[in-house]
Design a protein around this motif. Structure first.
Motif, mmCIF file in Angstrom:
data_model
loop_
_atom_site.group_PDB
_atom_site.id
_atom_site.type_symbol
_atom_site.label_atom_id
_atom_site.label_comp_id
_atom_site.label_asym_id
_atom_site.label_seq_id
_atom_site.Cartn_x
_atom_site.Cartn_y
_atom_site.Cartn_z
ATOM 1 N N VAL A 1 0.849 -1.203 0.000
ATOM 2 C CA VAL A 1 0.000 0.000 0.000
ATOM 3 C C VAL A 1 0.883 1.251 0.000
ATOM 4 N N MET A 2 1.939 1.214 0.814
ATOM 5 C CA MET A 2 2.846 2.378 0.895
ATOM 6 C C MET A 2 3.587 2.594 -0.424
ATOM 7 N N THR A 3 3.982 1.501 -1.055
ATOM 8 C CA THR A 3 4.701 1.620 -2.325
ATOM 9 C C THR A 3 3.797 2.231 -3.396
ATOM 10 N N THR A 4 2.538 1.788 -3.424
ATOM 11 C CA THR A 4 1.584 2.347 -4.393
ATOM 12 C C THR A 4 1.400 3.839 -4.147
ATOM 13 N N LEU A 5 1.271 4.195 -2.883
ATOM 14 C CA LEU A 5 1.110 5.606 -2.513
ATOM 15 C C LEU A 5 2.309 6.423 -3.011
ATOM 16 N N ALA A 6 3.490 5.873 -2.823
ATOM 17 C CA ALA A 6 4.711 6.542 -3.289
ATOM 18 C C ALA A 6 4.695 6.695 -4.804
ATOM 19 N N GLU A 7 4.294 5.654 -5.490
ATOM 20 C CA GLU A 7 4.264 5.698 -6.958
ATOM 21 C C GLU A 7 3.250 6.711 -7.470
ATOM 22 N N GLU A 8 2.198 6.916 -6.664
ATOM 23 C CA GLU A 8 1.187 7.896 -7.061
ATOM 24 C C GLU A 8 1.641 9.327 -6.782
ATOM 25 N N GLY A 9 2.812 9.489 -6.171
ATOM 26 C CA GLY A 9 3.378 10.818 -6.013
ATOM 27 C C GLY A 9 3.238 11.442 -4.639
ATOM 28 N N MET A 10 2.768 10.661 -3.665
ATOM 29 C CA MET A 10 2.650 11.208 -2.308
ATOM 30 C C MET A 10 4.035 11.511 -1.745
ATOM 31 N N THR A 11 4.169 12.645 -1.068
ATOM 32 C CA THR A 11 5.395 12.960 -0.341
ATOM 33 C C THR A 11 5.382 12.170 0.959
ATOM 34 N N MET A 12 6.457 11.436 1.225
ATOM 35 C CA MET A 12 6.447 10.549 2.387
ATOM 36 C C MET A 12 7.765 10.598 3.149
ATOM 37 N N LEU A 13 7.663 10.592 4.474
ATOM 38 C CA LEU A 13 8.823 10.408 5.345
ATOM 39 C C LEU A 13 8.552 9.125 6.124
ATOM 40 N N VAL A 14 9.409 8.143 5.951
ATOM 41 C CA VAL A 14 9.115 6.806 6.461
ATOM 42 C C VAL A 14 10.246 6.317 7.358
ATOM 43 N N VAL A 15 9.952 6.137 8.638
ATOM 44 C CA VAL A 15 10.895 5.470 9.536
ATOM 45 C C VAL A 15 10.604 3.979 9.459
ATOM 46 N N THR A 16 11.592 3.200 9.091
ATOM 47 C CA THR A 16 11.348 1.767 8.956
ATOM 48 C C THR A 16 12.644 0.992 9.107
ATOM 49 N N HIS A 17 12.486 -0.290 9.439
ATOM 50 C CA HIS A 17 13.641 -1.189 9.416
ATOM 51 C C HIS A 17 13.548 -2.125 8.217
ATOM 52 N N GLU A 18 12.583 -1.863 7.337
ATOM 53 C CA GLU A 18 12.419 -2.706 6.150
ATOM 54 C C GLU A 18 13.358 -2.221 5.053
ATOM 55 N N MET A 19 14.495 -2.875 4.943
ATOM 56 C CA MET A 19 15.520 -2.401 4.004
ATOM 57 C C MET A 19 15.089 -2.578 2.550
ATOM 58 N N ALA B 1 31.347 5.463 9.955
ATOM 59 C CA ALA B 1 31.539 4.240 10.735
ATOM 60 C C ALA B 1 30.228 3.819 11.383
ATOM 61 N N ARG B 2 29.428 4.813 11.821
ATOM 62 C CA ARG B 2 28.180 4.479 12.511
ATOM 63 C C ARG B 2 27.191 3.792 11.565
ATOM 64 N N ALA B 3 27.124 4.266 10.319
ATOM 65 C CA ALA B 3 26.222 3.632 9.346
ATOM 66 C C ALA B 3 26.727 2.238 8.981
ATOM 67 N N LYS B 4 28.027 2.092 8.824
ATOM 68 C CA LYS B 4 28.601 0.769 8.509
ATOM 69 C C LYS B 4 28.278 -0.223 9.616
ATOM 70 N N ASP B 5 28.429 0.244 10.842
ATOM 71 C CA ASP B 5 28.140 -0.603 11.992
ATOM 72 C C ASP B 5 26.665 -1.003 12.015
ATOM 73 N N PHE B 6 25.790 -0.015 11.768
ATOM 74 C CA PHE B 6 24.343 -0.269 11.734
ATOM 75 C C PHE B 6 24.011 -1.307 10.664
ATOM 76 N N LEU B 7 24.549 -1.103 9.483
ATOM 77 C CA LEU B 7 24.242 -2.017 8.369
ATOM 78 C C LEU B 7 24.784 -3.414 8.625
ATOM 79 N N SER B 8 25.927 -3.501 9.265
ATOM 80 C CA SER B 8 26.505 -4.815 9.514
ATOM 81 C C SER B 8 25.629 -5.627 10.477
ATOM 82 N N LYS B 9 24.850 -4.907 11.297
ATOM 83 C CA LYS B 9 23.998 -5.609 12.263
ATOM 84 C C LYS B 9 22.667 -6.040 11.676
ATOM 85 N N ILE B 10 22.204 -5.324 10.659
ATOM 86 C CA ILE B 10 20.851 -5.639 10.171
ATOM 87 C C ILE B 10 20.838 -6.354 8.840
ATOM 88 N N LEU B 11 21.902 -6.302 8.080
ATOM 89 C CA LEU B 11 21.855 -6.919 6.737
ATOM 90 C C LEU B 11 22.403 -8.335 6.765
#
Ligand code: ADP
Ligand code: MG
Length: 249
Positions: A187-205, A239-249
């Motif tokens: 639903v969110m992806t469709t909304l984005a494709e329709e042009g809605m401006t969105m700020l999304v906090v998520t852990h869904e990479m 370094a902080r982003a690398k560390d974050f990504l290493s934990k979640i990916l």
């Protein structure tokens, strides 16, 4: 000049500071979300992501700096604030539907109360939105009778009923069972494709990679990186982003 060249960004934050007592939670945050863009906010727990969302909606007052929505500074209170809140749709981790109202009534409520929409119009719009998020057949049920994924789609329909200019999502799928996450992300992806401006906090990479125009990485109240998903996921700079990504990916 076309509108795209002259229109202000949909969200503009300039040097925003927020404290909870001695705790400096947003540190001189400057961020723009142009209209039609999808910005995904990533970062470890406690980095200030929810506070950022709540500040934009003025659920949290800020200590200094400027926040504008569609070129207008955030009003402090009163009728103008209600108007601004109506322009900014918000979807939370907990669906926050009214338990004692049916799904369609949940979606109709704010348009009638805040937008002064006629009941029949509000119902028609609500049913169209429930159709759009794929749960029109659940309209007369109560929230507890729906699955988590269906409730969250109802919450999105309810936010859209106010015809917001921008949608904020704060971990909208974090409380869902895994098999329900995609129905909400779709639903969110469709909304984005329709042009809605969105700020999304998520852990869904996957969503961040596929739907975001930009990824903003927060750590300890700072925006540490602001990049395209491609740049961020393949070559994080800090370094902080690398560390974050290493934990979640
Ligand atoms: P995130 O959403 O990234 O996990 P938050 O914005 O919820 O982070 O929180 C940022 C920091 O502010 C955390 O240290 C959190 O404990 C603190 N915090 C959040 N809300 C409050 C509050 N109402 N009172 C005091 N501290 C808070
Ligand atoms: Mg949070």
């Amino acid at each position: 000049m076309t509108e795209a060249n002259t229109a202000p960004p949909m969200i503009r934050m300039v040097e925003v500071d927020k404290y909870f007592g001695p705790l400096h939670v947003l540190k001189n945050i400057t961020l723009e979300v142009p209209r039609g863009q999808v910005v995904v906010v990533l970062g470890p727990s406690g980095s200030g992501k929810s506070t950022l969302c709540r500040a934009i909606n003025r659920l949290e007052p800020i200590n200094s700096g400027v926040i504008e929505v569609d070129g207008k500074p955030l009003p402090a209170e009163g009728r103008e604030l209600a108007g601004l809140r109506a322009d900014v749709g918000m979807v939370f981790q907990s669906f926050n539907l009214f338990a004692h109202k049916t799904i369609v009534d949940n979606v109709m409520l704010a348009p009638i109360k805040v937008r002064k929409m006629a009941k029949s119009d509000a119902r028609r719009t609500a049913m169209e939105l429930l159709e759009r998020v794929g749960i029109a057949n659940q309209a007369e049920k109560y929230p507890a009778q729906l699955s988590g994924g269906q409730q969250q789609r109802a919450a999105i329909a309810r936010a859209l009923a106010m015809k917001p200019k921008v949608m904020l999502f704060d971990e909208p799928t974090s409380a869902l069972d895994p098999e329900m996450i995609n129905e909400v992300l779709d639903v969110m992806t469709t909304l984005a494709e329709e042009g809605m401006t969105m700020l999304v906090v998520t852990h869904e990479m996957g969503f961040a990679r596929n739907a975001a125009n930009r990824v903003v990485f927060m750590s300890d109240g700072d925006i540490v990186e602001d990049a395209t998903p491609q740049e961020f996921f393949t070559a994080p700079k800090s370094a902080r982003a690398k560390d974050f990504l290493s934990k979640i990916l």
